[in-house]
Scaffold this motif. Structure first.
Motif, PDB file in Angstrom:
ATOM      1  N   ASN A 233       0.804  -1.227   0.000  1.00  0.00           N
ATOM      2  CA  ASN A 233       0.000   0.000   0.000  1.00  0.00           C
ATOM      3  C   ASN A 233       0.837   1.277   0.000  1.00  0.00           C
ATOM      4  O   ASN A 233       0.342   2.328  -0.396  1.00  0.00           O
ATOM      5  N   THR A 234       2.077   1.197   0.455  1.00  0.00           N
ATOM      6  CA  THR A 234       2.911   2.402   0.532  1.00  0.00           C
ATOM      7  C   THR A 234       3.996   2.448  -0.543  1.00  0.00           C
ATOM      8  O   THR A 234       4.736   3.421  -0.618  1.00  0.00           O
ATOM      9  N   ARG A 235       4.070   1.430  -1.374  1.00  0.00           N
ATOM     10  CA  ARG A 235       5.130   1.355  -2.395  1.00  0.00           C
ATOM     11  C   ARG A 235       4.944   2.436  -3.448  1.00  0.00           C
ATOM     12  O   ARG A 235       3.866   2.625  -3.987  1.00  0.00           O
ATOM     13  N   MET A 236       6.042   3.146  -3.711  1.00  0.00           N
ATOM     14  CA  MET A 236       6.066   4.159  -4.773  1.00  0.00           C
ATOM     15  C   MET A 236       7.402   4.043  -5.507  1.00  0.00           C
ATOM     16  O   MET A 236       8.369   3.540  -4.957  1.00  0.00           O
ATOM     17  N   ALA A 237       7.424   4.502  -6.741  1.00  0.00           N
ATOM     18  CA  ALA A 237       8.655   4.536  -7.539  1.00  0.00           C
ATOM     19  C   ALA A 237       8.620   5.806  -8.377  1.00  0.00           C
ATOM     20  O   ALA A 237       7.552   6.347  -8.669  1.00  0.00           O
ATOM     21  N   VAL A 238       9.778   6.280  -8.779  1.00  0.00           N
ATOM     22  CA  VAL A 238       9.877   7.518  -9.555  1.00  0.00           C
ATOM     23  C   VAL A 238       9.115   7.375 -10.865  1.00  0.00           C
ATOM     24  O   VAL A 238       9.293   6.395 -11.600  1.00  0.00           O
ATOM     25  N   ALA A 239       8.239   8.344 -11.133  1.00  0.00           N
ATOM     26  CA  ALA A 239       7.497   8.354 -12.399  1.00  0.00           C
ATOM     27  C   ALA A 239       8.494   8.453 -13.556  1.00  0.00           C
ATOM     28  O   ALA A 239       9.550   9.083 -13.424  1.00  0.00           O
ATOM     29  N   PRO A 240       8.173   7.840 -14.711  1.00  0.00           N
ATOM     30  CA  PRO A 240       9.115   7.793 -15.840  1.00  0.00           C
ATOM     31  C   PRO A 240       9.587   9.168 -16.322  1.00  0.00           C
ATOM     32  O   PRO A 240      10.713   9.293 -16.774  1.00  0.00           O
ATOM     33  N   ASP A 241       8.747  10.182 -16.212  1.00  0.00           N
ATOM     34  CA  ASP A 241       9.124  11.505 -16.714  1.00  0.00           C
ATOM     35  C   ASP A 241       9.821  12.363 -15.654  1.00  0.00           C
ATOM     36  O   ASP A 241      10.024  13.557 -15.851  1.00  0.00           O
TER      37      ASP A 241
ATOM     38  N   TYR B 112      -7.862  10.800  -2.066  1.00  0.00           N
ATOM     39  CA  TYR B 112      -7.684   9.688  -3.003  1.00  0.00           C
ATOM     40  C   TYR B 112      -8.126   8.413  -2.303  1.00  0.00           C
ATOM     41  O   TYR B 112      -7.700   8.135  -1.179  1.00  0.00           O
ATOM     42  N   SER B 113      -8.979   7.649  -2.957  1.00  0.00           N
ATOM     43  CA  SER B 113      -9.494   6.431  -2.325  1.00  0.00           C
ATOM     44  C   SER B 113      -8.451   5.315  -2.369  1.00  0.00           C
ATOM     45  O   SER B 113      -7.707   5.181  -3.348  1.00  0.00           O
TER      46      SER B 113
ATOM     47  N   LYS C  21      -4.690   1.399  -4.688  1.00  0.00           N
ATOM     48  CA  LYS C  21      -4.165   0.033  -4.781  1.00  0.00           C
ATOM     49  C   LYS C  21      -4.107  -0.462  -6.226  1.00  0.00           C
ATOM     50  O   LYS C  21      -3.325  -1.348  -6.541  1.00  0.00           O
ATOM     51  N   GLY C  22      -4.924   0.128  -7.107  1.00  0.00           N
ATOM     52  CA  GLY C  22      -4.933  -0.273  -8.506  1.00  0.00           C
ATOM     53  C   GLY C  22      -3.844   0.390  -9.347  1.00  0.00           C
ATOM     54  O   GLY C  22      -3.689   0.059 -10.521  1.00  0.00           O
ATOM     55  N   LEU C  23      -3.097   1.307  -8.749  1.00  0.00           N
ATOM     56  CA  LEU C  23      -2.051   2.021  -9.484  1.00  0.00           C
ATOM     57  C   LEU C  23      -0.704   1.315  -9.366  1.00  0.00           C
ATOM     58  O   LEU C  23      -0.430   0.640  -8.379  1.00  0.00           O
ATOM     59  N   THR C  24       0.136   1.535 -10.365  1.00  0.00           N
ATOM     60  CA  THR C  24       1.514   1.063 -10.263  1.00  0.00           C
ATOM     61  C   THR C  24       2.273   2.015  -9.343  1.00  0.00           C
ATOM     62  O   THR C  24       1.827   3.151  -9.125  1.00  0.00           O
ATOM     63  N   PRO C  25       3.419   1.603  -8.814  1.00  0.00           N
ATOM     64  CA  PRO C  25       4.211   2.519  -7.978  1.00  0.00           C
ATOM     65  C   PRO C  25       4.574   3.823  -8.708  1.00  0.00           C
ATOM     66  O   PRO C  25       4.592   4.889  -8.098  1.00  0.00           O
ATOM     67  N   GLU C  26       4.813   3.759 -10.017  1.00  0.00           N
ATOM     68  CA  GLU C  26       5.130   4.956 -10.800  1.00  0.00           C
ATOM     69  C   GLU C  26       3.909   5.866 -10.932  1.00  0.00           C
ATOM     70  O   GLU C  26       4.031   7.097 -10.865  1.00  0.00           O
ATOM     71  N   GLN C  27       2.730   5.286 -11.119  1.00  0.00           N
ATOM     72  CA  GLN C  27       1.507   6.076 -11.204  1.00  0.00           C
ATOM     73  C   GLN C  27       1.216   6.749  -9.849  1.00  0.00           C
ATOM     74  O   GLN C  27       0.745   7.884  -9.814  1.00  0.00           O
ATOM     75  N   ARG C  28       1.505   6.060  -8.773  1.00  0.00           N
ATOM     76  CA  ARG C  28       1.306   6.639  -7.441  1.00  0.00           C
ATOM     77  C   ARG C  28       2.192   7.872  -7.260  1.00  0.00           C
ATOM     78  O   ARG C  28       1.767   8.875  -6.705  1.00  0.00           O
ATOM     79  N   ASP C  29       3.427   7.782  -7.733  1.00  0.00           N
ATOM     80  CA  ASP C  29       4.345   8.917  -7.660  1.00  0.00           C
ATOM     81  C   ASP C  29       3.744  10.110  -8.384  1.00  0.00           C
ATOM     82  O   ASP C  29       3.747  11.228  -7.873  1.00  0.00           O
TER      83      ASP C  29
ATOM     84  N   THR D 213      -5.790   0.684   4.488  1.00  0.00           N
ATOM     85  CA  THR D 213      -6.752   0.897   3.399  1.00  0.00           C
ATOM     86  C   THR D 213      -6.128   1.517   2.157  1.00  0.00           C
ATOM     87  O   THR D 213      -6.662   1.356   1.063  1.00  0.00           O
ATOM     88  N   GLY D 214      -5.030   2.260   2.313  1.00  0.00           N
ATOM     89  CA  GLY D 214      -4.439   2.971   1.184  1.00  0.00           C
ATOM     90  C   GLY D 214      -5.088   4.323   0.922  1.00  0.00           C
ATOM     91  O   GLY D 214      -4.699   5.037   0.007  1.00  0.00           O
ATOM     92  N   ASP D 215      -6.087   4.700   1.730  1.00  0.00           N
ATOM     93  CA  ASP D 215      -6.724   6.013   1.562  1.00  0.00           C
ATOM     94  C   ASP D 215      -5.693   7.112   1.807  1.00  0.00           C
ATOM     95  O   ASP D 215      -4.890   7.022   2.737  1.00  0.00           O
ATOM     96  N   ILE D 216      -5.747   8.166   0.977  1.00  0.00           N
ATOM     97  CA  ILE D 216      -4.849   9.310   1.116  1.00  0.00           C
ATOM     98  C   ILE D 216      -5.665  10.486   1.657  1.00  0.00           C
ATOM     99  O   ILE D 216      -6.724  10.805   1.121  1.00  0.00           O
ATOM    100  N   TYR D 217      -5.153  11.107   2.715  1.00  0.00           N
ATOM    101  CA  TYR D 217      -5.801  12.254   3.338  1.00  0.00           C
ATOM    102  C   TYR D 217      -4.896  13.476   3.235  1.00  0.00           C
ATOM    103  O   TYR D 217      -3.677  13.352   3.284  1.00  0.00           O
TER     104      TYR D 217
END
Length: 173
Positions: free
Chosen positions: A29-37, A66-67, A72-80, A102-106
């Motif tokens: 739920n907390t995984r993120m990666a640098v967006a390609p751009d 953000y729900s 949870k349906g996003l890739t780590p890059e999309q989350r970034d 839950t992955g909810d963002i506040y």
């Protein structure tokens, strides 16, 4: 005829005690990666301990940006990219939190400066918004959680708990 209903352990949770996530869930739920751009990662949201149903309801209308289901349906890059966009569209210094279960963002407005060095940011948020918020430490709090729960183990445990809870109950009049 009287009917007694018994819930097996883990089938429901009290409003004041949300279920604890596993280490695998928190990492996912907390995984993120640098967006390609981009060349640098976006500042991730601050992880918080799971909120109860009442706490989520109190924050949802005004502060959830953000729900978790969508997150949870996003890739780590999309989350970034999502977090980068949220930070760009909001007041500098806005505080972004993620419920580790839950992955909810506040989102919360920046807190005013204070002279009180004894209160943490989480304590100040809790007092300001009337909802207890506890920051989740990804080193110390994570190791206190179970690593993972296999679905077969969990479903077998629930079946055993239900069998035990219903033993001796007759539905006949």
């Amino acid at each position: 005829m009287s009917l007694l209903l018994a819930w097996p352990s883990g089938a429901s949770w009290s409003d004041d005690d949300p279920p604890k996530p596993t280490q695998d869930e928190v990492r996912a739920n907390t995984r993120m990666a640098v967006a390609p751009d981009q060349t640098e990662p976006a500042q991730p949201p601050q992880p918080i301990h799971p909120l109860s149903k009442a706490q989520r309801k109190a924050l949802k209308d005004e502060h959830r940006v953000y729900s978790g289901k969508d997150w949870k349906g996003l890739t780590p890059e999309q989350r970034d990219a999502v977090i980068r966009g949220l930070r760009e569209r909001n007041t500098p210094g806005s505080i972004f939190l993620i419920d580790v279960r839950t992955g909810d963002i506040y989102k919360f407005d920046p807190l005013p400066p204070t002279e009180d060095r004894n209160k943490t940011e989480a304590q100040r948020l809790s007092e300001t918004y009337g909802v207890p918020i506890r920051y989740f430490n990804m080193e110390t709090d994570l190791v206190a959680l179970p690593t993972s729960v296999s679905s077969s183990d969990s479903s077998q445990t629930n079946r055993n708990n239900l069998d035990y809870a219903l033993r001796g109950i007759s539905l006949k009049p």
